[in-house]
Design an enzyme around this catalytic site. Structure first.
Site, short mmCIF file in Angstrom:
data_model
loop_
_atom_site.label_atom_id
_atom_site.label_comp_id
_atom_site.label_asym_id
_atom_site.label_seq_id
_atom_site.Cartn_x
_atom_site.Cartn_y
_atom_site.Cartn_z
N ASP A 7 -10.25 2.93 46.39
CA ASP A 7 -10.25 2.44 45.02
C ASP A 7 -11.45 1.51 44.90
O ASP A 7 -11.37 0.33 45.26
CB ASP A 7 -8.95 1.70 44.71
CG ASP A 7 -8.94 1.12 43.30
OD1 ASP A 7 -9.55 1.73 42.40
OD2 ASP A 7 -8.33 0.05 43.10
N GLU A 68 -11.34 7.25 43.57
CA GLU A 68 -11.10 7.22 42.13
C GLU A 68 -12.41 7.39 41.37
O GLU A 68 -13.44 6.83 41.76
CB GLU A 68 -10.45 5.90 41.72
CG GLU A 68 -10.00 5.88 40.28
CD GLU A 68 -9.20 4.64 39.95
OE1 GLU A 68 -7.98 4.63 40.19
OE2 GLU A 68 -9.82 3.66 39.47
N ASP A 140 -5.17 -3.55 44.88
CA ASP A 140 -6.27 -2.63 45.19
C ASP A 140 -5.91 -1.71 46.35
O ASP A 140 -6.22 -0.51 46.34
CB ASP A 140 -7.56 -3.41 45.50
CG ASP A 140 -7.99 -4.28 44.33
OD1 ASP A 140 -8.32 -3.73 43.28
OD2 ASP A 140 -7.96 -5.52 44.48
#
Length: 172
Positions: A7, A68, A140
């Site tokens: 991420d 992502e 996160d």
């Protein structure tokens, strides 16, 4: 199969690693948030990110990576920095010849929570349940684990259908 989920962020980058067995069961291997804020300037943050991912890859030996996709933020400067951090993360991965699979935030939320508009707390909760983790997950790191779980689900579907991973997730 060991999957590394990333991420990307310009202040913190979430990292999560899961193992997937032949039956498709997932288990937690590792997670952390690489904190980039201690650097003197933004280029040094990217260096911390590159070095941190390189060490994690060397230690945990993932076979595939899921990251992502960038979404458009309200602040153009933030969006550019996020894109640069994402690019640095991708470079850290492809320099080690690992395949990269990209997922939009809504795809990850849909895969893990069941709806594309899920809140961060819902993702943290579901990741904890899916991987049997106790206590609260750092946001996160939970997102990175969710990205890895999404890829594991998409891979399993692709294998059942006899198609490649992108065909299993999208009709594009």
């Amino acid at each position: 199969m060991r999957i590394l989920g990333i991420d990307p962020g310009s202040q913190r980058t979430g990292v999560g690693i899961i193992d997937v067995d032949a039956a498709g069961r997932t288990t937690h291997a590792f997670h952390t948030a690489l904190v980039l804020l201690g650097a003197d300037d933004f280029p040094q943050r990217l260096k911390i990110l590159l070095n941190g991912l390189a060490e994690i890859i060397r230690t945990w030996q993932p076979q595939e990576v899921a990251i992502e996709k960038v979404f458009m933020a309200r602040n153009p400067d933030s969006a550019l920095k996020l894109g640069q951090a994402r690019g640095a993360a991708i470079c850290a991965v492809v320099m080690r010849d690992l395949p990269v699979h990209e997922y939009a935030a809504k795809e990850v939320k849909l895969a893990v929570v069941g709806r594309g508009g899920a809140e961060k707390q819902q993702i943290q909760h579901m990741v904890g349940i899916m991987l049997g983790l106790q206590g609260k997950l750092q946001a996160d790191a939970a997102d990175a684990l969710a990205i890895a779980l999404t890829h594991a689900h998409v891979r399993a579907t692709a294998n059942r259908l006899g198609v490649n991973v992108r065909q299993a997730w999208s009709r594009k």
